[in-house]
Scaffold this motif. Sequence first.
Motif, PDB file in Angstrom:
ATOM      1  N   CYS A 190       0.867  -1.182   0.000  1.00 31.90           N
ATOM      2  CA  CYS A 190       0.000   0.000   0.000  1.00 31.90           C
ATOM      3  C   CYS A 190       0.899   1.225   0.000  1.00 31.90           C
ATOM      4  CB  CYS A 190      -0.862   0.054   1.257  1.00 31.90           C
ATOM      5  SG  CYS A 190      -1.935  -1.348   1.502  1.00 31.90           S
ATOM      6  N   LYS A 191       0.525   2.214  -0.788  1.00 33.40           N
ATOM      7  CA  LYS A 191       1.265   3.482  -0.769  1.00 33.40           C
ATOM      8  C   LYS A 191       0.589   4.433   0.199  1.00 33.40           C
ATOM      9  CE  LYS A 191       3.441   3.355  -5.203  1.00 33.40           C
ATOM     10  NZ  LYS A 191       3.926   4.142  -6.316  1.00 33.40           N
ATOM     11  N   VAL A 192       1.400   5.221   0.881  1.00 33.08           N
ATOM     12  CA  VAL A 192       0.897   6.231   1.790  1.00 33.08           C
ATOM     13  C   VAL A 192       0.737   7.523   0.996  1.00 33.08           C
ATOM     14  CG1 VAL A 192       1.358   7.534   3.905  1.00 33.08           C
ATOM     15  CG2 VAL A 192       2.075   5.141   3.737  1.00 33.08           C
ATOM     16  N   GLY A 193      -0.467   8.095   1.042  1.00 31.22           N
ATOM     17  CA  GLY A 193      -0.748   9.330   0.327  1.00 31.22           C
ATOM     18  C   GLY A 193      -0.167  10.544   1.034  1.00 31.22           C
ATOM     19  N   GLU A 194      -0.317  11.700   0.410  1.00 23.01           N
ATOM     20  CA  GLU A 194       0.234  12.942   0.950  1.00 23.01           C
ATOM     21  C   GLU A 194      -0.316  13.289   2.329  1.00 23.01           C
ATOM     22  OE1 GLU A 194       0.100  16.223  -1.760  1.00 23.01           O
ATOM     23  OE2 GLU A 194       0.792  14.990  -3.432  1.00 23.01           O
ATOM     24  N   LYS A 195      -1.536  12.872   2.617  1.00 27.43           N
ATOM     25  CA  LYS A 195      -2.154  13.158   3.919  1.00 27.43           C
ATOM     26  C   LYS A 195      -1.945  12.011   4.912  1.00 27.43           C
ATOM     27  CE  LYS A 195      -5.715  16.153   2.021  1.00 27.43           C
ATOM     28  NZ  LYS A 195      -7.159  16.403   1.912  1.00 27.43           N
ATOM     29  N   GLY A 196      -1.078  11.052   4.574  1.00 23.45           N
ATOM     30  CA  GLY A 196      -0.809   9.933   5.467  1.00 23.45           C
ATOM     31  C   GLY A 196      -1.831   8.823   5.385  1.00 23.45           C
ATOM     32  N   GLN A 197      -2.678   8.849   4.382  1.00 27.78           N
ATOM     33  CA  GLN A 197      -3.737   7.854   4.248  1.00 27.78           C
ATOM     34  C   GLN A 197      -3.271   6.644   3.450  1.00 27.78           C
ATOM     35  OE1 GLN A 197      -6.356  10.675   2.349  1.00 27.78           O
ATOM     36  NE2 GLN A 197      -7.700  10.698   4.135  1.00 27.78           N
TER      37      GLN A 197
END
Length: 70
Positions: A16-23
């Motif tokens: 899973c990749k972590v998005g810019e907002k940490g999601q």
Amino acid sequence: KNMVKDGKGKYLFGICKVGEKGQIVIPKEARKVFDIKPGDSVVLLGDAEKGLAIVKAEVFAAVTDEIIGG
């Protein structure tokens, strides 16, 4: 599919990749196996050496009640 099952209840669901907002997005296969649906609450547990764990809040509450005799 990216899911790997060892036959003993252990799974690898992929990366899973972590998005810019940490999601992160919980993979579909993981949501299916653990019956996680939109609107469900989860508890995020952490161990500095072993990593993170995500547990459905209702499961965590049941285990906590069992431990403290609730």
